[in-house]
Scaffold this motif. Structure first.
Motif, mmCIF file in Angstrom:
data_model
loop_
_atom_site.group_PDB
_atom_site.id
_atom_site.type_symbol
_atom_site.label_atom_id
_atom_site.label_comp_id
_atom_site.label_asym_id
_atom_site.label_seq_id
_atom_site.Cartn_x
_atom_site.Cartn_y
_atom_site.Cartn_z
ATOM 1 N N SER A 48 0.836 -1.210 0.000
ATOM 2 C CA SER A 48 0.000 0.000 0.000
ATOM 3 C C SER A 48 0.863 1.248 0.000
ATOM 4 O O SER A 48 0.537 2.252 -0.654
ATOM 5 C CB SER A 48 -0.929 -0.020 1.219
ATOM 6 N N GLU A 49 1.978 1.197 0.747
ATOM 7 C CA GLU A 49 2.891 2.341 0.776
ATOM 8 C C GLU A 49 3.457 2.604 -0.618
ATOM 9 O O GLU A 49 3.634 3.764 -1.023
ATOM 10 C CB GLU A 49 4.011 2.074 1.767
ATOM 11 N N VAL A 78 0.695 4.328 -2.577
ATOM 12 C CA VAL A 78 0.547 5.722 -2.140
ATOM 13 C C VAL A 78 1.707 6.557 -2.639
ATOM 14 O O VAL A 78 1.534 7.693 -3.124
ATOM 15 C CB VAL A 78 0.456 5.785 -0.605
ATOM 16 N N ARG A 91 1.230 7.549 -6.231
ATOM 17 C CA ARG A 91 0.208 8.579 -6.430
ATOM 18 C C ARG A 91 0.678 9.937 -5.935
ATOM 19 O O ARG A 91 0.371 10.971 -6.545
ATOM 20 C CB ARG A 91 -1.081 8.177 -5.711
ATOM 21 N N ALA A 98 -2.185 12.683 -5.138
ATOM 22 C CA ALA A 98 -2.500 12.427 -3.732
ATOM 23 C C ALA A 98 -1.636 13.334 -2.871
ATOM 24 O O ALA A 98 -0.498 13.645 -3.234
ATOM 25 C CB ALA A 98 -2.254 10.961 -3.368
ATOM 26 N N ASP A 137 -0.912 11.542 2.756
ATOM 27 C CA ASP A 137 -1.161 10.117 2.567
ATOM 28 C C ASP A 137 0.116 9.313 2.751
ATOM 29 O O ASP A 137 0.114 8.232 3.370
ATOM 30 C CB ASP A 137 -1.726 9.861 1.168
ATOM 31 N N ALA A 138 1.235 9.825 2.229
ATOM 32 C CA ALA A 138 2.509 9.116 2.384
ATOM 33 C C ALA A 138 2.935 9.064 3.848
ATOM 34 O O ALA A 138 3.442 8.050 4.337
ATOM 35 C CB ALA A 138 3.584 9.790 1.531
ATOM 36 N N ILE A 192 0.538 6.538 5.752
ATOM 37 C CA ILE A 192 0.807 5.133 5.477
ATOM 38 C C ILE A 192 2.177 4.736 6.020
ATOM 39 O O ILE A 192 2.403 3.586 6.439
ATOM 40 C CB ILE A 192 0.698 4.848 3.955
ATOM 41 N N TYR A 252 -8.610 3.064 -3.629
ATOM 42 C CA TYR A 252 -7.657 4.149 -3.393
ATOM 43 C C TYR A 252 -7.034 4.603 -4.711
ATOM 44 O O TYR A 252 -6.872 5.806 -4.954
ATOM 45 C CB TYR A 252 -6.566 3.694 -2.418
ATOM 46 N N GLN A 253 -6.680 3.618 -5.538
ATOM 47 C CA GLN A 253 -6.082 3.985 -6.826
ATOM 48 C C GLN A 253 -7.051 4.786 -7.685
ATOM 49 O O GLN A 253 -6.636 5.640 -8.484
ATOM 50 C CB GLN A 253 -5.644 2.709 -7.566
ATOM 51 N N SER A 262 -9.244 7.238 1.142
ATOM 52 C CA SER A 262 -8.062 7.944 1.623
ATOM 53 C C SER A 262 -7.010 6.938 2.069
ATOM 54 O O SER A 262 -7.268 5.737 2.190
ATOM 55 C CB SER A 262 -8.430 8.851 2.796
ATOM 56 N N ALA A 263 -5.796 7.440 2.361
ATOM 57 C CA ALA A 263 -4.717 6.579 2.847
ATOM 58 C C ALA A 263 -5.078 5.977 4.198
ATOM 59 O O ALA A 263 -4.689 4.850 4.516
ATOM 60 C CB ALA A 263 -3.417 7.374 2.948
#
Length: 418
Positions: A161-162, A165, A168, A174, A178-179, A182, A370-371, A376-377
């Protein structure tokens, strides 16, 4: 130990840096319950303790049946005035033996025989308890390894997932939040995984203690299926088996018989027997040689068993109360343990049925949404953590069901906690 634990955890699991999962076989095949029990039986010090107790009880039984040793008496007399003794004096030698005509040694032997059988039952319960402790420790280690796998998989999912994120955020679609969010979730998941590794080490230590000095023979992970169904026989069947063969109940029955036999010993000791003496003498007169015999008879006038017989009867009543209390407590404990095992098994089966396939579907939906910008993250991280918690809950319930079934067997086969 950490090396083989990590070998198991990393086989077919994602790496910590997010690389694809490697398909590898475990280097060591692990060990079975039979192998663990064999190592315990061969090397555990308490087996020597049990054998020593049995030898002590057997020796006590032998000693209890023995008569008293004969006694040699030698008397010398020298006349000093108006004597008819030889100038060298008179010598009388004899042998005395106590004859237990009321069979006190045999009665004591009966008491010791009951105690010997009680000790044998105690040893049987001790060894069975050691076996069940090995099984419990193996379940604990298998559960800890499985929990570490779940944490590892959750960490890999969050790392994936990271990566999503990060892509994006780098593309400007994004926010940097978000980064950051996550990243915090990945750090927490990694800490949880490290804690799970420590739990594996602790569980292995508990298994080593249960097995004893030869625990080093057991290499690799335990071959135990934590999720195997824990079948519990009907309560009536278990109760009959428990009352028929549980060691501590049988030992209490033997000690009750020993206490009753002690009443007979106390009665017989009022008149324990008679003493017989055979003697020969020389020198009572010039060239005189004599032979004779003597008899010693105790008179139970001052001591007629006052207190001793009553004490033996009271101890027999106490032993009877202990035996009855153990039976009542055992039945109550079995009823409670059986109900707990049934409920925990039902809870485990229901949770697995409800959560089957739902966890992985949730994670895939979260990553896809999410993509597409629909989640949201925070929600993406929550999906990974929800999957982890669902798997951990499955494991917790399955392990609780297995341990509850093990507790039923402990109540039926060992006891000791009533």
């Amino acid at each position: 130990m950490i090396a083989w634990a990590l070998t198991l955890l990393l086989a077919g699991s994602p790496t910590l840096d997010g690389s694809p999962r490697a398909v590898a076989s475990v280097a060591e095949p692990g060990f079975s319950l039979d192998q663990a029990l064999a190592a315990m039986r061969e090397g555990h010090p308490l087996r020597d303790f049990a054998a020593a107790r049995a030898d002590s009880a057997a020796a006590t039984r032998v000693a209890a049946r023995l008569w008293e040793n004969p006694v040699v008496n030698v008397d010398y007399f020298l006349g000093v005035r108006s004597t008819s003794y030889d100038r060298a004096g008179a010598l009388v030698a004899g042998v005395a033996q106590w004859l237990p005509v009321t069979a006190v040694p045999r009665a004591r032997g009966q008491v010791a025989s009951h105690e010997e059988r009680a000790v044998a039952r105690d040893n049987q319960g001790l060894l069975r308890a050691l076996e069940l402790e090995v099984e419990r420790a193996m379940l604990g280690l298998a559960g800890a390894l499985r929990a570490a796998e779940i944490h590892h998989d959750a960490l890999a999912d969050l790392q994936e997932s990271e990566r999503i994120v990060g892509a994006r955020v780098a593309g400007g679609v994004a926010p940097k939040y978000d980064a950051t969010r996550i990243g915090l979730a990945v750090a927490a998941a990694e800490a949880a995984f490290r804690g799970a590794e420590a739990d594996v080490s602790e569980a292995r230590g508990q298994l080593d203690v249960a097995v004893g000095p030869l625990a080093g023979r057991l290499r690799g992970p335990p071959r135990v299926d934590v999720f195997a169904g824990a079948e519990v026989p009907p309560l009536a069947t278990l109760q009959a088996r428990m009352l028929e063969g549980r060691p501590d109940l049988a030992a209490a029955g033997e000690r009750l018989e020993a206490a009753r036999a002690s009443v007979r010993v106390a009665r017989r000791e009022v008149f324990p027997g008679i003493g017989l003496r055979v003697a020969a003498g020389f020198g009572q007169g010039p060239g005189q040689v004599d032979v004779g015999a003597g008899l010693t008879v105790p008179l139970p006038i001052l001591s007629r068993g006052q207190g001793f017989i009553d004490r033996a009867r009271a101890e027999a009543r106490a032993a009877d109360s202990v035996a009855r209390a153990l039976v009542v407590a055992a039945e109550q404990r079995l009823h409670a343990a059986h109900e707990v095992a049934r409920q925990r098994n039902d809870a485990s089966l229901r949770h697995v049925a409800m959560s089957r396939d739902a966890a992985e579907a949730l994670l895939h939906q979260a990553q896809a949404n999410y993509q597409n910008g629909r989640l949201s993250a925070f929600e993406l991280a929550d999906a990974s953590l929800s999957v982890r918690e669902m798997h951990l809950r499955d494991l917790e319930l399955a392990l609780a069901a297995r341990l509850a079934e093990l507790e039923v067997r402990r109540v039926v086969e060992v006891g000791g906690a009533e």
